[in-house]
Enzyme design. Structure first.
Site, PDB file in Angstrom:
ATOM      1  N   CYS A 171     100.886  99.148  13.544  1.00 45.60           N
ATOM      2  CA  CYS A 171      99.467  98.931  13.892  1.00 45.60           C
ATOM      3  C   CYS A 171      99.068  97.455  13.845  1.00 45.60           C
ATOM      4  O   CYS A 171      98.014  97.088  14.371  1.00 45.60           O
ATOM      5  CB  CYS A 171      98.556  99.755  12.984  1.00 45.60           C
ATOM      6  SG  CYS A 171      98.961 101.506  12.992  1.00 45.60           S
ATOM      7  N   HIS A 179      91.449  96.904  13.317  1.00 42.41           N
ATOM      8  CA  HIS A 179      92.301  98.023  13.725  1.00 42.41           C
ATOM      9  C   HIS A 179      91.494  99.307  13.561  1.00 42.41           C
ATOM     10  O   HIS A 179      90.854  99.533  12.532  1.00 42.41           O
ATOM     11  CB  HIS A 179      93.547  98.035  12.844  1.00 42.41           C
ATOM     12  CG  HIS A 179      94.383  99.261  12.995  1.00 42.41           C
ATOM     13  ND1 HIS A 179      94.694  99.810  14.222  1.00 42.41           N
ATOM     14  CD2 HIS A 179      94.964 100.075  12.064  1.00 42.41           C
ATOM     15  CE1 HIS A 179      95.425 100.888  14.042  1.00 42.41           C
ATOM     16  NE2 HIS A 179      95.600 101.076  12.748  1.00 42.41           N
ATOM     17  N   ASN A 239      93.303 106.692  16.228  1.00 39.23           N
ATOM     18  CA  ASN A 239      94.150 105.544  15.893  1.00 39.23           C
ATOM     19  C   ASN A 239      95.243 105.406  16.952  1.00 39.23           C
ATOM     20  O   ASN A 239      96.137 106.255  17.027  1.00 39.23           O
ATOM     21  CB  ASN A 239      94.746 105.782  14.502  1.00 39.23           C
ATOM     22  CG  ASN A 239      95.583 104.613  14.016  1.00 39.23           C
ATOM     23  OD1 ASN A 239      95.968 103.751  14.791  1.00 39.23           O
ATOM     24  ND2 ASN A 239      95.870 104.600  12.733  1.00 39.23           N
TER      25      ASN A 239
HETATM   26  O1  UT7 Z   1      97.085 102.605  10.786  1.00 38.09           O
HETATM   27  C1  UT7 Z   1      96.981 103.065   9.473  1.00 38.09           C
HETATM   28  C2  UT7 Z   1      96.924 104.555   9.575  1.00 38.09           C
HETATM   29  N1  UT7 Z   1      96.562 105.288   8.440  1.00 38.09           N
HETATM   30  C3  UT7 Z   1      95.321 105.438   7.961  1.00 38.09           C
HETATM   31  O2  UT7 Z   1      94.366 104.835   8.324  1.00 38.09           O
HETATM   32  C4  UT7 Z   1      95.176 106.481   6.909  1.00 38.09           C
HETATM   33  C5  UT7 Z   1      94.431 106.034   5.695  1.00 38.09           C
HETATM   34  N2  UT7 Z   1      94.143 107.215   4.890  1.00 38.09           N
HETATM   35  C6  UT7 Z   1      93.131 108.040   5.174  1.00 38.09           C
HETATM   36  O3  UT7 Z   1      92.369 107.765   6.069  1.00 38.09           O
HETATM   37  C7  UT7 Z   1      92.953 109.272   4.349  1.00 38.09           C
HETATM   38  O4  UT7 Z   1      93.855 109.240   3.260  1.00 38.09           O
HETATM   39  C8  UT7 Z   1      93.153 110.558   5.183  1.00 38.09           C
HETATM   40  C9  UT7 Z   1      92.014 110.704   6.178  1.00 38.09           C
HETATM   41  C10 UT7 Z   1      94.475 110.538   5.904  1.00 38.09           C
HETATM   42  C11 UT7 Z   1      93.145 111.782   4.253  1.00 38.09           C
HETATM   43  O5  UT7 Z   1      91.962 111.783   3.484  1.00 38.09           O
HETATM   44  P1  UT7 Z   1      92.050 112.079   1.927  1.00 38.09           P
HETATM   45  O6  UT7 Z   1      90.690 112.058   1.422  1.00 38.09           O
HETATM   46  O7  UT7 Z   1      93.033 111.098   1.343  1.00 38.09           O
HETATM   47  O8  UT7 Z   1      92.596 113.554   1.932  1.00 38.09           O
HETATM   48  P2  UT7 Z   1      93.865 114.184   1.225  1.00 38.09           P
HETATM   49  O9  UT7 Z   1      95.106 113.835   1.960  1.00 38.09           O
HETATM   50  O10 UT7 Z   1      93.825 113.879  -0.242  1.00 38.09           O
HETATM   51  O11 UT7 Z   1      93.574 115.730   1.425  1.00 38.09           O
HETATM   52  C12 UT7 Z   1      92.382 116.310   0.886  1.00 38.09           C
HETATM   53  C13 UT7 Z   1      92.291 117.745   1.372  1.00 38.09           C
HETATM   54  C14 UT7 Z   1      93.549 118.551   1.111  1.00 38.09           C
HETATM   55  O12 UT7 Z   1      93.149 119.848   0.726  1.00 38.09           O
HETATM   56  P3  UT7 Z   1      93.145 120.290  -0.827  1.00 38.09           P
HETATM   57  O13 UT7 Z   1      94.570 120.142  -1.261  1.00 38.09           O
HETATM   58  O14 UT7 Z   1      92.220 119.335  -1.510  1.00 38.09           O
HETATM   59  O15 UT7 Z   1      92.654 121.694  -0.768  1.00 38.09           O
HETATM   60  C15 UT7 Z   1      94.204 118.621   2.473  1.00 38.09           C
HETATM   61  O16 UT7 Z   1      95.007 119.785   2.625  1.00 38.09           O
HETATM   62  O17 UT7 Z   1      92.078 117.770   2.795  1.00 38.09           O
HETATM   63  C16 UT7 Z   1      93.006 118.692   3.382  1.00 38.09           C
HETATM   64  N3  UT7 Z   1      93.285 118.260   4.737  1.00 38.09           N
HETATM   65  C17 UT7 Z   1      92.631 118.720   5.825  1.00 38.09           C
HETATM   66  N4  UT7 Z   1      91.661 119.620   5.969  1.00 38.09           N
HETATM   67  C18 UT7 Z   1      91.207 119.864   7.208  1.00 38.09           C
HETATM   68  C19 UT7 Z   1      94.207 117.345   5.157  1.00 38.09           C
HETATM   69  N5  UT7 Z   1      94.151 117.215   6.487  1.00 38.09           N
HETATM   70  C20 UT7 Z   1      93.191 118.048   6.920  1.00 38.09           C
HETATM   71  C21 UT7 Z   1      92.682 118.353   8.201  1.00 38.09           C
HETATM   72  N6  UT7 Z   1      91.685 119.248   8.293  1.00 38.09           N
HETATM   73  N7  UT7 Z   1      93.138 117.739   9.326  1.00 38.09           N
END
Ligand code: UT7
Length: 319
Positions: free
Chosen positions: A113, A246, A276
């Site tokens: 990225c 980005h 993204n």
């Molecule tokens: O170019 C760089 C690219 N990367 C990024 O920019 C990513 C940076 N990171 C983020 O933006 C965030 O970490 C994410 C958006 C990817 C994830 O957010 P988070 O608050 O860190 O969520 P998490 O991974 O801790 O997951 C929280 C919950 C989980 O459920 P439980 O275990 O709490 O019940 C996941 O299973 O959200 C759930 N989850 C979803 N739910 C609905 C994960 N993906 C999804 C989804 N839809 N697509």
């Protein structure tokens, strides 16, 4: 002698695929989760057979037209991509052929990225030393090809697209500062840890990410980059007219602008409509804001990106 942006262009393939469309396609997610965690409402996905060089071609044609130059004048082509058409030749060589340019130096840059700001950093030096007169710098990606569509934590975040700029020498500014960094010890937090050997995929060919580790890393380095560029140029962050970050996640962007004391009105955000797009995201956002008239000649623009590697980089430009 400075390096200035003479033209910009971008391209998104096909129709937008909304969050609801993803649910229709069987992904276990919901619009509220995606929008509240990321700000993404839609992304564009290239048809099978449409490659990064195809997207790069469309964006490049627009950048060439906006710079009002002939394709034969381009003597340097750099394509930033992590989703090249082939292992080799480079996507830049394929783009050169599709454009009908002959003789330009052409190569790819792989910094995920951060690829576009890395490529800009390299091209700027070629222009400033006189080694290149007109450079085409492109970010182009078909990230949909490396997504695990069973992994809802990553597949909803990314999209396909391309953005391009034409750079040329100028006595007036120009790129005021251009910096790039990497920390390879962090390679595991965002990677596609697979390869091809003996005709078979070895390892894992899909994008894997530790979302929270990436989030923290991104917010820290994006604000550091802004301070670094401002220190080099002798300006304060308050002098920045537009931040073009980005386009990964609205919460990363908002945290960064808050840390920098920059109002959200000074930040270009396009991720809601294309997700993204990795190396393509910064030139895509730049092109949108130039064409809609927000970015004007003479303004100070900070382009900055962060991505797998880990890599990060920025360019402060008097547009
Ligand atoms: O170019 C760089 C690219 N990367 C990024 O920019 C990513 C940076 N990171 C983020 O933006 C965030 O970490 C994410 C958006 C990817 C994830 O957010 P988070 O608050 O860190 O969520 P998490 O991974 O801790 O997951 C929280 C919950 C989980 O459920 P439980 O275990 O709490 O019940 C996941 O299973 O959200 C759930 N989850 C979803 N739910 C609905 C994960 N993906 C999804 C989804 N839809 N697509």
């Amino acid at each position: 002698m400075f390096t200035r942006i003479a033209g910009v262009g971008s391209y998104l393939p096909g129709n937008p695929v909304t969050n609801s469309d993803l649910i229709q396609r069987g992904i276990d997610t919901n619009d509220e989760w995606i929008v509240s965690r990321t700000g993404i409402k839609a992304r564009h996905l290239a048809e099978v057979g449409c490659t990064s060089s195809d997207l790069a071609l469309e964006a490049s044609r627009k950048a060439i037209a906006s710079a009002d130059i002939d394709v034969s004048e381009i003597d340097l082509i750099i394509v930033a991509t992590s989703t090249p058409d082939f292992i080799f030749p480079s996507t830049a060589c394929l783009l050169q052929s599709k454009l009908g340019n002959k003789g330009a130096m052409a190569f790819d840059v792989q910094a995920v990225c951060s690829g576009f700001v890395y490529a800009l950093n390299i091209a700027e030096k070629y222009i400033r030393t006189g080694a290149s007169k007109k450079a085409l710098v492109v970010g182009a990606e078909v990230f949909s090809r490396i997504l695990d569509w069973e992994d809802r934590a990553t597949c909803v975040l990314f999209g396909d697209g391309a953005g391009a700029v034409i750079l040329e020498a100028s006595e007036a500014p120009g790129i005021l500062a251009s910096v790039a960094h990497a920390d390879g010890s962090q390679h595991k937090i965002l990677s596609v840890p697979g390869s091809i050997c003996g005709g078979k995929v070895v390892g894992d060919p899909f994008l894997r990410m530790d979302g929270q580790a990436v989030f923290k890393f991104a917010v820290r380095v994006l604000s550091e980059l802004a301070h670094e560029c401002c220190a080099i140029s002798g300006i304060s962050t308050g002098d920045i007219d537009w931040l073009v970050p980005h386009q990964a996640n609205i919460r990363i962007i908002e945290s960064t602008s808050k840390k920098l004391g920059l109002s959200v009105d000074k930040v270009i955000v396009t991720l809601d409509s294309h997700g993204n797009t990795s190396a393509a995201s910064i030139p895509l956002a730049l092109d949108v804001a130039v064409r809609d008239g927000r970015i004007q000649r003479g303004q100070k623009i900070l382009l900055e990106g962060v991505g797998g590697g880990f890599t990060w980089g920025a360019a402060l430009i008097e547009y």
